[in-house]
Design a protein around this motif. Structure first.
Motif, PDB file in Angstrom:
ATOM      1  N   THR A 176       3.601 -23.853 -12.994  1.00 30.09           N
ATOM      2  CA  THR A 176       4.853 -24.150 -13.695  1.00 30.09           C
ATOM      3  C   THR A 176       6.046 -23.825 -12.807  1.00 30.09           C
ATOM      4  OG1 THR A 176       3.811 -23.690 -15.829  1.00 30.09           O
ATOM      5  CG2 THR A 176       6.215 -23.642 -15.751  1.00 30.09           C
ATOM      6  N   GLU A 177       5.984 -22.682 -12.110  1.00 31.82           N
ATOM      7  CA  GLU A 177       7.059 -22.326 -11.177  1.00 31.82           C
ATOM      8  C   GLU A 177       7.222 -23.403 -10.108  1.00 31.82           C
ATOM      9  OE1 GLU A 177       6.056 -18.564  -9.570  1.00 31.82           O
ATOM     10  OE2 GLU A 177       6.627 -17.420 -11.355  1.00 31.82           O
TER      11      GLU A 177
ATOM     12  N   GLU B  27      16.748 -23.736  -7.788  1.00 27.64           N
ATOM     13  CA  GLU B  27      15.973 -22.872  -8.669  1.00 27.64           C
ATOM     14  C   GLU B  27      14.585 -22.614  -8.091  1.00 27.64           C
ATOM     15  OE1 GLU B  27      15.361 -20.607 -12.071  1.00 27.64           O
ATOM     16  OE2 GLU B  27      17.185 -21.767 -11.656  1.00 27.64           O
ATOM     17  N   GLY B  28      14.226 -21.333  -7.964  1.00 27.58           N
ATOM     18  CA  GLY B  28      12.889 -20.983  -7.510  1.00 27.58           C
ATOM     19  C   GLY B  28      12.807 -20.525  -6.076  1.00 27.58           C
TER      20      GLY B  28
ATOM     21  N   TYR C 299      22.642 -27.965 -15.327  1.00 29.87           N
ATOM     22  CA  TYR C 299      21.269 -28.328 -15.676  1.00 29.87           C
ATOM     23  C   TYR C 299      21.125 -29.832 -15.905  1.00 29.87           C
ATOM     24  CZ  TYR C 299      20.252 -23.398 -15.972  1.00 29.87           C
ATOM     25  OH  TYR C 299      20.072 -22.084 -15.650  1.00 29.87           O
ATOM     26  N   VAL C 300      19.922 -30.309 -15.715  1.00 29.21           N
ATOM     27  CA  VAL C 300      19.649 -31.746 -15.873  1.00 29.21           C
ATOM     28  C   VAL C 300      19.767 -32.151 -17.332  1.00 29.21           C
ATOM     29  CG1 VAL C 300      17.863 -33.515 -15.655  1.00 29.21           C
ATOM     30  CG2 VAL C 300      18.188 -31.841 -13.836  1.00 29.21           C
TER      31      VAL C 300
ATOM     32  N   VAL D  18      15.002 -25.800 -17.704  1.00 32.52           N
ATOM     33  CA  VAL D  18      15.463 -24.919 -16.625  1.00 32.52           C
ATOM     34  C   VAL D  18      15.579 -25.653 -15.288  1.00 32.52           C
ATOM     35  CG1 VAL D  18      14.592 -22.830 -17.704  1.00 32.52           C
ATOM     36  CG2 VAL D  18      13.106 -24.114 -16.182  1.00 32.52           C
ATOM     37  N   VAL D  19      15.250 -26.944 -15.256  1.00 32.25           N
ATOM     38  CA  VAL D  19      15.455 -27.735 -14.041  1.00 32.25           C
ATOM     39  C   VAL D  19      16.949 -27.988 -13.891  1.00 32.25           C
ATOM     40  CG1 VAL D  19      15.030 -29.968 -12.942  1.00 32.25           C
ATOM     41  CG2 VAL D  19      13.185 -28.810 -14.170  1.00 32.25           C
ATOM     42  N   ASN D  20      17.499 -27.703 -12.691  1.00 34.51           N
ATOM     43  CA  ASN D  20      18.948 -27.823 -12.549  1.00 34.51           C
ATOM     44  C   ASN D  20      19.354 -28.342 -11.181  1.00 34.51           C
ATOM     45  OD1 ASN D  20      19.739 -25.356 -10.714  1.00 34.51           O
ATOM     46  ND2 ASN D  20      18.178 -24.615 -12.148  1.00 34.51           N
TER      47      ASN D  20
END
Length: 736
Positions: free
Chosen positions: A5-6, A35-36, A471-472, A463-465
């Motif tokens: 998932t990460e 992110e990440g 953020y998307v 949380v995808v940005n």
């Protein structure tokens, strides 16, 4: 949070960031803003970023890298061009779109790649009516749909599919039919082939140091990865999967020679049209000193025609062969209409096998237990144990499935979650821009998700940005209304177009088109396929899955019949009735094109015989659409046989033959037939249901001496007479 998932959040955020920036960015900026990555040290970031780029590249999402002439890697600039992420717009006609909709409705739930097919159709039909809402139709019915066939086989297929995609070497135990043994295999998987109702793996066998073909139903136990590495091999650039799908049964293996076969005028058109691609067709007069066959050959192949007609219509078929038994089996199956001319060693083998056929149909049968009074049958498990004896549409039972009947609701290939998330994001963004809510139930049905999976996917997308807190999208489930509310503000215009098809989606789409072919009256799948391949920039068939050309088919006849079905016009057929060895003229009402184990058929109503009749396309010598229209009969259901003989190759019949199979071929019989007795020497006795003795005799001849009819006596006598005629016909070689 799970590592997978990460990784998905990181990769989707990287794409979002690069698309939003619209300029080359440095590795330092990516590490800081995406992110990440921000919590990683320099070495960890370098490893993760490299792995993410490689994985995106394998998904056909190519980042552009600008390297300075003299500089360190950290000074490289990265960008993502829109054309490397978005799917080029495809201008489908309404008929093409209708054909694609019909393809999904036919295959949904019964196709091993049904789920990625649904995603692919949503992508390529962006902005058009949903392909998931195809109108009701009954002009095509499918008995064979490339379903995986059982849970165990589905699991193998999914593992092999992933291994091909990730270039992972796999390990498995394999049952080799020729040697009758199970042994370990270490294979680099290159390609999947669907042929004759079975999935096959093409790959490099480490034990043989050569490319080998493995039937998935003969793999024993689980398939596992050989290493924990990201990738284990690269497929050779010169590997051509098409060569494996374009071979006749007798050409599977290393070539041993070229067979020369004289074919009578009666079926020469059929051999030329449907088998000509496996060799070369010549006039019977070519290469002969006097331009004629000898008297013996004319008598054998005449079929009631005059000598002049025989000389004009007969053909010589030259075809490479790998297995002598394979080509001899095919020749014997043609009966009096084929004569093997050479080479000499092949004629010798044919003579030996004819002697075996005669001996095993002599006064003393191979086993004495013809009445079933001997040892009790060995109990069998699986589909064969529960299947009732039935006979094929042409006269007797065809081979049974290895792993039981297809499970319609089973999803063999789950699309990559990355593909699912990208498609879900596009659906939500489209709804948000329109100010609409979407139903949870509708999304779950459309995406083939459980509600739990949907909630997990929404948590990832939320949380995808783009970086910097932008953020998307933000999607929230309204529990009371059972709907998803989408915030339309945060996301960018970069996501208002469909993303490129990922490999498994493209593969599923083209495989579905190739499976159905030119059999949909609503429109042309061929032209749709050409547009899809042009938009993708490559043919997915070459990258992992190929559907072999089906036997018992004729594309030209299919197109003509499809046109007649749409216009409700009667068709006139000149049809070769193989059982009676004659051509007949029929004028019928066409209702649907249907496929089955033996090929494609036109399901029709024959007014002269006052009943439904099925005509196999490759046996239609000539077809024409008449000016006479017909009104559809409500009592005619062209799909009625889909779950019957079309799928199983068997219809109800009143007679059952007991057939002895030699020790050498018993293994194949156990896999395909209903075994009723095991003999002490390893031979078996099987039951074969039949409606016509002629069909049964042809099946026995095809076994080339490895089978003999035990009972009933009239069938045994018919086989004995047919063998005697063939021995006499082949006794004097034709002059070449």
């Amino acid at each position: 949070m799970a590592k997978d998932t990460e990784k998905l959040i990181r990769q989707l955020s990287l794409i979002s960031y690069l698309m939003a920036e619209r300029r080359p960015v440095t590795a330092l900026e990516i590490r800081r803003d995406v992110e990440g990555y921000s919590g990683m040290n320099e070495d960890a970031f370098a490893r993760r970023f490299y792995a993410d780029r490689a994985e995106l590249e394998s998904l056909r999402i190519q980042l552009t890298v600008e390297r300075p002439i003299d500089g360190a890697a950290e000074q490289e600039n990265y960008s993502l061009r829109p054309e490397n992420f978005h799917l080029p717009p495809i201008e489908f006609t309404d008929k093409e779109l209708a054909a694609l909709q019909t393809a999904l409705s036919l295959l949904d739930g019964e196709f091993a790649y049904a789920e990625p097919l649904r995603l692919a159709l949503q992508q390529i039909t962006w902005g058009r009516p949903s392909p998931l809402k195809a109108p009701e139709q009954c002009s095509v019915a499918l008995g064979i749909t490339a379903s995986a066939g059982g849970h165990e086989l589905s699991a193998r297929l999914a593992k092999v599919e992933t291994a091909i995609f990730r270039n992972k070497t796999i390990l498995f135990d394999y049952y080799t039919m020729e040697r009758d043994e199970v042994g370990p295999r270490r294979v680099d998987p290159y390609h999947l082939l669907f042929q004759g109702g079975q999935f096959y793996l093409l790959g490099l066998s480490h034990e043989r140091e050569a490319i080998r073909v493995f039937r998935l139903s003969r793999i024993r136990g689980k398939v596992s990865y050989a290493t924990k590495a990201e990738h284990d091999f690269r497929r050779p650039q010169d590997f051509d999967p098409r060569s494996y799908a374009n071979r006749a049964d007798w050409q599977l293996g290393e070539q041993q020679g070229v067979a020369e076969i004289l074919v009578s005028e009666r079926i020469a058109w059929q051999i030329e049209r449907h088998f000509g691609r496996y060799g070369e067709i010549r006039s019977s007069a070519e290469g002969r000193p006097d331009g004629e066959l000898d008297d013996g050959a004319e008598a054998d192949l005449g079929g009631g025609s005059s000598a002049a007609e025989r000389d004009t219509g007969a053909r010589v078929f030259l075809t490479p062969y790998a297995t002598p038994r394979g080509i001899i089996s095919w020749v014997l199956g043609l009966g009096a209409h084929a004569r093997l001319l050479g080479p000499a060693e092949l004629n010798e083998e044919l003579e030996r096998r004819l002697e075996l056929l005669a001996e095993r149909h002599g006064e003393t049968p191979p086993v004495s237990d013809v009445d079933g009074d001997g040892p009790r049958p060995r109990a069998r498990s699986g589909a064969a144990a529960s299947r009732r004896p039935r006979a094929s549409r042409e006269g007797a039972a065809s081979e049974a499935e290895d792993d039981g009947a297809p499970e319609r609701s089973e999803a063999a290939i789950r699309p990559e979650r990355f593909a699912r998330l990208v498609t879900l994001a596009s659906i939500l963004i489209e709804a948000g821009r329109a100010g609409e809510r979407v139903s949870i139930e509708e999304i779950c049905e459309r995406m083939q998700l459980s509600e739990e999976e949907l909630r997990e996917d929404l948590n990832v997308l939320n949380v995808v940005n783009f970086g910097g807190g932008s953020y998307v999208l933000y999607a929230e489930i309204n529990e009371d209304e059972g709907e998803i509310e989408i915030d339309p503000e945060p996301y960018s215009d970069n996501f208002d177009r469909p993303a490129r098809l990922l490999p498994v989606e493209a593969k599923a789409l083209v495989a579905a088109i190739d499976l159905i072919g030119e059999h949909i009256p609503e429109g042309s799948l061929t032209s749709a396929r050409e547009k899809i391949v042009a938009a993708l920039g490559e043919d997915p068939m070459e990258q992992g899955l190929q559907v072999a050309r089906a036997g018992g088919d004729d594309a030209d006849v299919a197109r003509l019949v499809s046109n007649a079905i749409v216009k409700r016009r009667m068709i006139e057929l000149e049809y070769y009735k193989e059982n009676e060895d004659e051509l007949s003229l029929r004028t019928v009402e066409p209702y649907a094109l249907t496929n089955g184990r033996e090929g494609w058929y036109v399901a029709s109503f024959d007014p002269e015989r006052d009943g439904v009749r099925h005509f196999r396309l490759d046996r239609i010598k000539r077809a024409s659409v008449t000016a006479q229209k017909f009104k559809p009969r409500p009592e005619v259901d062209p799909a009625a046989e889909v779950d019957g003989w079309l799928r199983t190759g068997e219809v109800e019949a009143s007679r059952t033959a007991r057939v002895w199979i030699s020790t050498e071929r018993a293994r194949w019989a156990r896999e395909a037939r209903r075994v009723v007795q095991e003999c002490d020497d390893g031979a078996v006795v099987v039951e074969l249901s039949f409606a016509g003795i002629d069909w049964l005799v042809r099946e026995i001849l095809k076994e080339a001496g490895d089978a003999a009819v035990l009972a009933p006596e009239d069938a045994r006598e018919a086989a004995r007479a047919a063998v005697a005629r063939l021995r006499e016909a082949h006794a004097t070689p034709a002059r070449v």
